[in-house]
Design a protein around this motif. Structure first.
Motif, PDB file in Angstrom:
ATOM      1  N   ALA A  87       0.728  -1.213   0.204  1.00  0.00           N
ATOM      2  CA  ALA A  87      -0.078   0.003   0.040  1.00  0.00           C
ATOM      3  C   ALA A  87       0.904   1.236  -0.041  1.00  0.00           C
ATOM      4  N   ILE A  89       1.292   4.228  -3.014  1.00  0.00           N
ATOM      5  CA  ILE A  89       0.967   5.757  -2.800  1.00  0.00           C
ATOM      6  C   ILE A  89       2.009   6.432  -2.893  1.00  0.00           C
ATOM      7  N   ARG A 133       1.709  12.709   0.189  1.00  0.00           N
ATOM      8  CA  ARG A 133       1.706  11.086  -0.223  1.00  0.00           C
ATOM      9  C   ARG A 133       2.228  10.273   0.760  1.00  0.00           C
ATOM     10  N   LEU A 165      -0.400  10.324   3.699  1.00  0.00           N
ATOM     11  CA  LEU A 165      -1.438   9.163   3.345  1.00  0.00           C
ATOM     12  C   LEU A 165      -0.952   7.833   3.565  1.00  0.00           C
ATOM     13  N   ALA A 166       0.186   7.497   3.161  1.00  0.00           N
ATOM     14  CA  ALA A 166       0.692   6.140   2.844  1.00  0.00           C
ATOM     15  C   ALA A 166       0.986   5.637   4.363  1.00  0.00           C
ATOM     16  N   VAL A 213      -1.005   6.764   6.967  1.00  0.00           N
ATOM     17  CA  VAL A 213      -2.498   6.508   7.391  1.00  0.00           C
ATOM     18  C   VAL A 213      -2.992   5.319   6.984  1.00  0.00           C
ATOM     19  N   VAL A 214      -2.863   5.042   5.746  1.00  0.00           N
ATOM     20  CA  VAL A 214      -3.361   3.674   5.052  1.00  0.00           C
ATOM     21  C   VAL A 214      -2.906   2.641   5.787  1.00  0.00           C
ATOM     22  N   CYS A 215      -1.619   2.494   5.928  1.00  0.00           N
ATOM     23  CA  CYS A 215      -0.743   1.519   6.598  1.00  0.00           C
ATOM     24  C   CYS A 215      -1.257   0.943   7.850  1.00  0.00           C
ATOM     25  N   PHE A 260      -4.159   2.259   9.231  1.00  0.00           N
ATOM     26  CA  PHE A 260      -5.437   1.786   8.968  1.00  0.00           C
ATOM     27  C   PHE A 260      -5.765   0.536   8.641  1.00  0.00           C
ATOM     28  N   LEU A 261      -4.998  -0.197   7.438  1.00  0.00           N
ATOM     29  CA  LEU A 261      -5.208  -1.412   7.267  1.00  0.00           C
ATOM     30  C   LEU A 261      -4.860  -2.270   8.087  1.00  0.00           C
ATOM     31  N   TRP A 263       5.499   0.956   7.194  1.00  0.00           N
ATOM     32  CA  TRP A 263       5.642   2.130   6.556  1.00  0.00           C
ATOM     33  C   TRP A 263       7.204   2.789   6.700  1.00  0.00           C
TER      34      TRP A 263
END
Length: 549
Positions: free
Chosen positions: A294, A298, A323, A326-327, A329-331, A333-334, A459
């Motif tokens: 992910a 990103i 970016r 966002l990376a 946050v996505v890491c 979150f998932l 991350w």
């Protein structure tokens, strides 16, 4: 010769009597001087603390009582200040006397007496063994029945065991006597100074207590694995220059080990909380692969060449800083989403974490591989690692991220209600539930915290490796994280573990893996080595638990 040094209880009391009398006389004078000073100060401070905690009083009543106590407290402080110099002189007099007389006239003779008593006890034990052997042979000579001979051998073994037990009791009594003699000096100083010891005095007492409580079996149960690993590491340090022509412990190699250990520290800290609850997490490696994929998508350099469910993602329109954020946050979150799912099933349905996290592992790997066709997504923007983990004069700042994570998790474990509840639930979930702790909430919280740490770790690993995210990345990392915790003393029996142990475990495993790689040891053999360490670590942990029981 040895027996002449042995003192009777009366002799020992006579040796101590002049010391007790001299210091006791000074202590009485000090107590008189402290009666209306220091003693009153402590008394009124305790009263004021009690008034502040008393919720039955109104604000006015509380302030009135405190003000009355403050008046008396100031009077007591004035008396304390007035008598301070005189008390200091008396304390100095008593301490000088102890320095001149305690060791020479009391403690040294006691030590010599204890040493002689130990020799005498050993001699008595040998005589007892010889007598038991003589009796045993005499009895056996008159027996013919095989059953009678077997019974006599059994009785003889019991007698030998009893004789050894008696010797150990004598040794312990002698040890207690010497320890008590040592502590008597600090008991007198404690009374004189009101429990205020110097740094060296504190260290001396701790060293004496360590020697007094030292047990060889317990020591090797606690530290045997560390000793073995250190010896292996020393051997590697010797072998590496011979085989490769370069030393292992260079500044750059140490930095490389710390750099590799940093993302793994997040993973170990995450799973440590689950092991503390008698659980585990088999999905860590797949979480890292998912997070890396992910984050690489990103932060990718240019438009992505790979697809996700047939769709090509393009984040080049965003700023690099956006970016990066966002990376992250996505890491997080998932990873947190999947750990929360596993935590819910574990806490709600009493499902073993082995099952819930294994299901997670399969689902994550299947989804990421299917959606991305298993391809690697290449490199991220070249400027991003310098933003997240820049090197300052050659020093990799990714290490500082790991230090921050260690500090935060240490604070959570040791200084928060959640941390205390974590240990309580891990030690005895039934008792924790009875005492009002939400076992469900604590378990779910531990899984959520693990997910956050996994996300950060993935991350940072993406930044360290400059991308290269794929579903296969991180395979086997769960074993390294779990092994690091177990080697660091986080017990699968629950409720036992320290952050310092987790940190030690991560560094040990990373250093060994790095060393074996430099030597050119096959990766598959490294797995064998890791497996043996895990097996030995868990065995020692089980032995410690059995001994405690």
């Amino acid at each position: 010769m040895a027996n002449s040094k042995i003192l009777t209880p009366e002799d020992k009391m006579k040796l101590r009597q002049p010391i007790d009398e001299y210091v006791g006389k000074i202590q009485k004078q000090i107590d008189v001087l402290r009666k209306d000073g220091t003693a009153k100060v402590l008394e009124y401070q305790n009263i004021i603390d009690g008034i502040k905690r008393d919720r039955t009083l109104t604000k006015g009543e509380r302030e009135n009582r405190i003000s009355q106590c403050q008046v008396e407290l100031e009077k007591a402080k004035a008396v304390e200040s007035k008598n301070k110099d005189e008390i200091s002189k008396l304390i100095a007099d008593a301490e000088n006397y102890l320095k001149a007389h305690f060791d020479k006239e009391y403690y040294t003779p006691i030590k010599e007496s204890c040493a002689a008593e130990k020799v005498q006890a050993k001699e008595r034990y040998k005589e007892r063994l010889a007598e038991l052997e003589r009796q045993h042979k005499e009895i056996l000579s008159g027996l013919k029945e095989q059953k009678e001979i077997k019974d006599e051998n059994y009785v003889y073994k019991n007698r030998l065991a009893n004789a050894k037990l008696e010797l150990q009791k004598e040794y312990q009594g002698i040890k207690d006597e010497r320890h008590e003699a040592f502590n008597h000096k600090y008991h007198l100083i404690d009374m004189l100074r009101l429990s205020k010891f110097t740094f060296l005095e504190t260290r001396e007492q701790k060293w004496e207590n360590y020697k007094y409580k030292f047990n060889t079996r317990s020591f090797f149960l606690q530290n045997g694995l560390y000793i073995a690993i250190i010896l292996v590491f020393v051997a590697l340090c010797i072998i590496t220059p011979i085989k490769k022509g370069t030393p292992l412990l260079t500044y750059n190699n140490v930095l490389n080990i710390l750099q590799q250990a940093s993302p793994r520290m997040f993973l170990a800290l995450g799973v440590a909380g689950l092991i503390l609850l008698t659980g585990t997490d088999l999905s860590i490696g797949r979480m890292v692969g998912m997070g890396m994929t992910a984050a690489t998508i990103i932060m990718h350099q240019g438009i992505n060449t790979g697809t996700v469910f047939g769709h090509v993602f393009d984040f080049t329109g965003m700023s690099v800083g956006g970016r990066v954020f966002l990376a992250l946050v996505v890491c997080v979150f998932l990873c947190t989403l999947f750990t929360t799912i596993a935590g819910f099933f574990t806490a709600k349905f009493k499902m073993h974490p082995f099952i819930s996290t294994m299901a997670n592992m399969l689902v994550i790997f299947g989804l990421v591989t299917y959606s991305t066709k298993g391809v690697s997504f290449g490199a991220i923007e070249a400027s991003i690692p310098g933003m997240i983990i820049p090197k300052v004069n050659g020093f990799p700042t990714i290490i500082l991220w790991a230090v921050a994570a260690v500090a935060i998790v240490w604070f959570i474990w040791n200084k928060t209600t959640f941390g205390k509840n974590l240990f309580a639930v891990g030690g005895n979930p039934e008792a924790a539930a009875v005492s009002g702790i939400s076992v469900f909430g604590v378990m779910l919280g531990a899984f959520i915290m693990a997910g956050i740490l996994y996300g950060f770790g993935a991350w940072l690993e993406c930044a360290r490796m400059v991308g290269s995210g794929s579903a296969a990345y991180g395979q086997g990392w769960e074993m390294d994280a779990i092994a690091a915790c177990v080697v660091g003393g986080v017990s699968f029996t629950g409720g036992i573990g320290k952050i310092s142990g987790v940190v030690t475990g991560v560094f040990i495993f990373t250093a060994l893996t790095y060393s074996l790689t430099i030597l050119g040891i096959d990766t598959n053999l490294q797995f064998v080595f890791s497996g043996i360490i895990i097996l030995v670590a868990v065995t020692l942990d089980c032995l410690k638990y059995v001994q405690k029981k």
